[in-house]
Write a protein that holds these residues in place. Structure first.
Motif, PDB file in Angstrom:
ATOM      1  N   VAL A  47       0.848  -1.202   0.000  1.00  0.00           N
ATOM      2  CA  VAL A  47       0.000   0.000   0.000  1.00  0.00           C
ATOM      3  C   VAL A  47       0.884   1.254   0.000  1.00  0.00           C
ATOM      4  CG1 VAL A  47      -1.733   1.289   1.294  1.00  0.00           C
ATOM      5  CG2 VAL A  47      -1.913  -1.186   1.113  1.00  0.00           C
ATOM      6  N   GLY A  48       1.965   1.217   0.780  1.00  0.00           N
ATOM      7  CA  GLY A  48       2.894   2.348   0.815  1.00  0.00           C
ATOM      8  C   GLY A  48       3.497   2.629  -0.551  1.00  0.00           C
ATOM      9  N   LEU A  49       3.866   1.560  -1.255  1.00  0.00           N
ATOM     10  CA  LEU A  49       4.456   1.728  -2.589  1.00  0.00           C
ATOM     11  C   LEU A  49       3.447   2.301  -3.574  1.00  0.00           C
ATOM     12  CD1 LEU A  49       6.557  -1.547  -2.726  1.00  0.00           C
ATOM     13  CD2 LEU A  49       7.448   0.780  -2.779  1.00  0.00           C
ATOM     14  N   ALA A  50       2.172   1.953  -3.383  1.00  0.00           N
ATOM     15  CA  ALA A  50       1.126   2.528  -4.233  1.00  0.00           C
ATOM     16  C   ALA A  50       1.098   4.041  -4.070  1.00  0.00           C
ATOM     17  CB  ALA A  50      -0.230   1.921  -3.877  1.00  0.00           C
ATOM     18  N   ILE A  51       1.249   4.514  -2.816  1.00  0.00           N
ATOM     19  CA  ILE A  51       1.318   5.952  -2.583  1.00  0.00           C
ATOM     20  C   ILE A  51       2.612   6.511  -3.193  1.00  0.00           C
ATOM     21  CG2 ILE A  51       1.396   7.735  -0.781  1.00  0.00           C
ATOM     22  CD1 ILE A  51      -0.173   5.661   0.992  1.00  0.00           C
ATOM     23  N   GLY A  52       3.674   5.701  -3.128  1.00  0.00           N
ATOM     24  CA  GLY A  52       4.954   6.114  -3.702  1.00  0.00           C
ATOM     25  C   GLY A  52       4.904   6.324  -5.202  1.00  0.00           C
TER      26      GLY A  52
END
Lengths: 143, 131
Positions: A47-52
């Motif tokens: 999920v963090g990488l999606a924001i990234g």
């Protein structure tokens, strides 16, 4: 009753009174084994990488649009907040990358034995730390 | 003797009546996540190497790098694999945690739409830089 399946959770006790059946204990009663921590971390980093990806999109679009826009994004990435985001992004990426490789190995049927399960888990953590440090050492050397 | 009614499927009559159940797309979803993750293994490593060399780069540096035949193709491949993988993964997370029907469907549609738009923005930018 919200759901027809709720009927299965009702029983009578020895006094013949209707009671709800006990549910199995939820997450918080277990101690956290490595596999559990890595599993949820794989999802959280995903999920963090999606924001990234917003950062990557900003960088690419700015580079395509104008000198000013690109100077702005390069400036931001050099600020403490920008560096912190990039550090978090790179660590999350390496973690998700290595746990992803572990998942692919499982999908192929390898690595399910308990000793290997533990070993590959610690290997993922070690590889993430080493790869992240290496990336940033090279990055600062180039800068 | 009257024949007792039998169920030849593993779903309750209520479940069938409500029309809730498998869309028969699960295997394809699963496979696409694996396929994109396999593609992303070399692409991510290449991308990181490329980005480390872009530290402190000017816009001209980025453009002249992107103009090479390999970077422009690999960047577009990376963008497609990344955003496909992303929307598939986020869909699973949403399906796991959001219970309310309209909110779940709405979030999935939002994630899919935004992923597509972000991917297009990246691809157009890569083409504008590299062509």
């Amino acid at each position: 009753m919200r759901d027809v399946r709720d009927a299965l959770f009702v029983a009578r006790n020895s006094d013949d009174k209707l009671i709800s059946r006990p549910l199995s204990p939820h997450l918080q009663v277990y101690r956290w084994p490595l596999s559990m921590a890595l599993s949820i971390s794989h999802r959280v980093t995903g999920v963090g990488l999606a924001i990234g990806t917003l950062l990557m999109t900003w960088w690419l679009v700015a580079a395509a649009v104008s000198d000013d826009a690109f100077a702005q994004v390069q400036w931001f990435l050099g600020t403490p907040l920008g560096i912190l985001l990039l550090l978090g992004w790179s660590a999350a990426l390496f973690f998700h990358f290595f746990t992803g490789l572990r998942h692919l190995a499982w999908d192929a049927g390898y690595g399910f034995d308990k000793p290997w399960y533990e070993r590959s888990g610690w290997a993922v953590i070690a590889a993430t730390i080493v790869a992240t440090l290496l990336l940033w050492i090279i990055g600062f050397a180039v800068w | 003797m009257a024949k007792t009614p039998q169920l030849d499927v593993m779903r309750s009559p209520l479940g069938r009546a409500r029309g809730l159940g498998s869309a028969r797309a699960g295997a394809h979803h699963w496979w696409m996540v694996r396929l994109t993750s396999l593609a992303l293994v070399p692409l991510t490593l290449w991308f990181l190497c490329a980005m480390v060399r872009m530290v402190g780069a000017t816009r001209d540096d980025v453009a002249s790098w992107m103009a090479g035949p390999l970077p422009i193709v690999l960047m577009i491949a990376l963008v497609i694999a990344t955003f496909h993988h992303m929307q598939a993964g986020l869909q699973v997370v949403i399906e796991d945690y959001i219970d309310t029907d309209w909110l779940r469907l709405g979030s999935i549609l939002l994630v899919k739409g935004l992923s597509l738009l972000l991917a297009l923005a990246c691809i157009v930018s890569v083409l504008r830089l590299g062509l």
